[in-house]
Enzyme design. Structure first.
Site, PDB file in Angstrom:
ATOM      1  N   HIS A 181      -3.100  -5.320   1.768  1.00 14.30           N
ATOM      2  CA  HIS A 181      -2.415  -5.262   2.985  1.00 14.30           C
ATOM      3  C   HIS A 181      -2.193  -6.961   3.450  1.00 14.30           C
ATOM      4  O   HIS A 181      -3.217  -7.338   4.114  1.00 14.30           O
ATOM      5  CB  HIS A 181      -3.012  -4.706   4.000  1.00 14.30           C
ATOM      6  N   GLU A 215      -0.376  -8.279   5.166  1.00 15.71           N
ATOM      7  CA  GLU A 215      -0.120  -8.342   6.640  1.00 15.71           C
ATOM      8  C   GLU A 215      -1.237  -8.387   7.587  1.00 15.71           C
ATOM      9  O   GLU A 215      -1.132  -8.564   8.816  1.00 15.71           O
ATOM     10  CB  GLU A 215       1.092  -7.333   7.089  1.00 15.71           C
ATOM     11  N   CYS A 241       0.905  -1.015   0.186  1.00 16.48           N
ATOM     12  CA  CYS A 241       0.040  -0.009  -0.007  1.00 16.48           C
ATOM     13  C   CYS A 241       0.840   1.214   0.081  1.00 16.48           C
ATOM     14  O   CYS A 241       1.263   1.381  -1.000  1.00 16.48           O
ATOM     15  CB  CYS A 241      -1.074  -0.066   1.121  1.00 16.48           C
TER      16      CYS A 241
HETATM   17  N1  GLN Z   1      -3.628   6.088   0.829  1.00 17.35           N
HETATM   18  C1  GLN Z   1      -2.371   6.183   1.534  1.00 17.35           C
HETATM   19  C2  GLN Z   1      -1.283   7.037   0.660  1.00 17.35           C
HETATM   20  O1  GLN Z   1      -1.541   7.496   0.008  1.00 17.35           O
HETATM   21  C3  GLN Z   1      -2.048   4.717   1.540  1.00 17.35           C
HETATM   22  C4  GLN Z   1      -3.070   3.819   2.728  1.00 17.35           C
HETATM   23  C5  GLN Z   1      -2.391   2.620   3.253  1.00 17.35           C
HETATM   24  O2  GLN Z   1      -1.269   2.230   3.347  1.00 17.35           O
HETATM   25  N2  GLN Z   1      -3.463   1.847   3.614  1.00 17.35           N
HETATM   26  O3  GLN Z   1      -0.181   6.983   1.413  1.00 17.35           O
END
Ligand code: GLN
Length: 202
Positions: free
Chosen positions: A174, A176, A79
């Site tokens: 995610h 994890e 992410c």
């Molecule tokens: N939207 C977040 C970003 O731009 C990432 C969100 C997340 O890691 N769950 O950094």
């Protein structure tokens, strides 16, 4: 015992550590360039990519991590961590100037799948796993390959959500946040850090 790092400045650090320890790794929380010396792969967690890059700069990690990523060091960004590996970053409805490590031929469209309230779980089919994986998406980016070096390992509709460019793996979800270590294991096996075997069910 394989020695693996998790960038430990902000975000979902503990969850990665727990999955990796369950896979039999010795885990180092990486906060300074010195912490990078003893590890053979690093996970960049989810969190907030703008905060993460600011902290990486403050702790002087950015140049060394960029160099390692370009030299073939195994890195897995989940992410926000995937956004940090990407070489182009866009915001869904407008352009942003955001610094990143810029090592993967990937365009990340931040918050593509909506705000926090639009978080969702989707069953994913993943190349290399025999059974589906529960993908947890929280303000997740779309990850668009920018070259033929990038392999798409999983998609939601037509959008890539798990990608691999040799040593660099990026997921917009995610892995994890589940108790299922199969994607961590797949990456570590792919990089020769863990020995191959059946899918990991922790
Ligand atoms: N939207 C977040 C970003 O731009 C990432 C969100 C997340 O890691 N769950 O950094």
């Amino acid at each position: 015992m394989p020695s693996v790092g998790v960038l430990a400045l902000q975000g979902g650090v503990a969850e990665h550590i727990s999955i990796l320890e369950n896979l039999g790794c010795r885990v180092t929380g990486v906060r300074t360039p010195e912490d990078l010396a003893s590890i053979s792969a690093i996970f960049l967690p989810g969190g907030e990519s703008t905060t993460l890059i600011a902290l990486m700069n403050r702790w002087k990690l950015t140049p060394r991590l960029r160099e390692m990523g370009m030299d073939g060091f195994p890195m897995f960004g989940t992410c926000a961590g995937a956004i940090l590996l990407s070489r182009e970053i866009l915001e869904k409805e407008h352009s942003v100037e955001q610094q990143s490590l810029g090592v993967a031929d990937v365009r990340a469209v931040r918050n593509y799948f909506g705000r926090q309230c639009c978080s969702f779980i989707q069953t994913l089919s993943v190349l290399g796993l025999s059974e589906p994986f529960k993908g947890i998406f929280i303000r997740a980016p779309l990850l668009e390959p920018l070259s033929d070096h990038v392999e798409v390992l999983s998609k939601v509709d037509d959008g890539a959500v798990l990608l691999k460019q040799d040593n660099l793996w990026l997921s917009s979800f995610h892995p994890e946040l589940t108790a299922d270590g199969r994607i961590h294991k797949l990456f570590l096996e792919d990089r020769g850090i863990l020995k191959g075997g059946d899918d990991a069910h922790i």
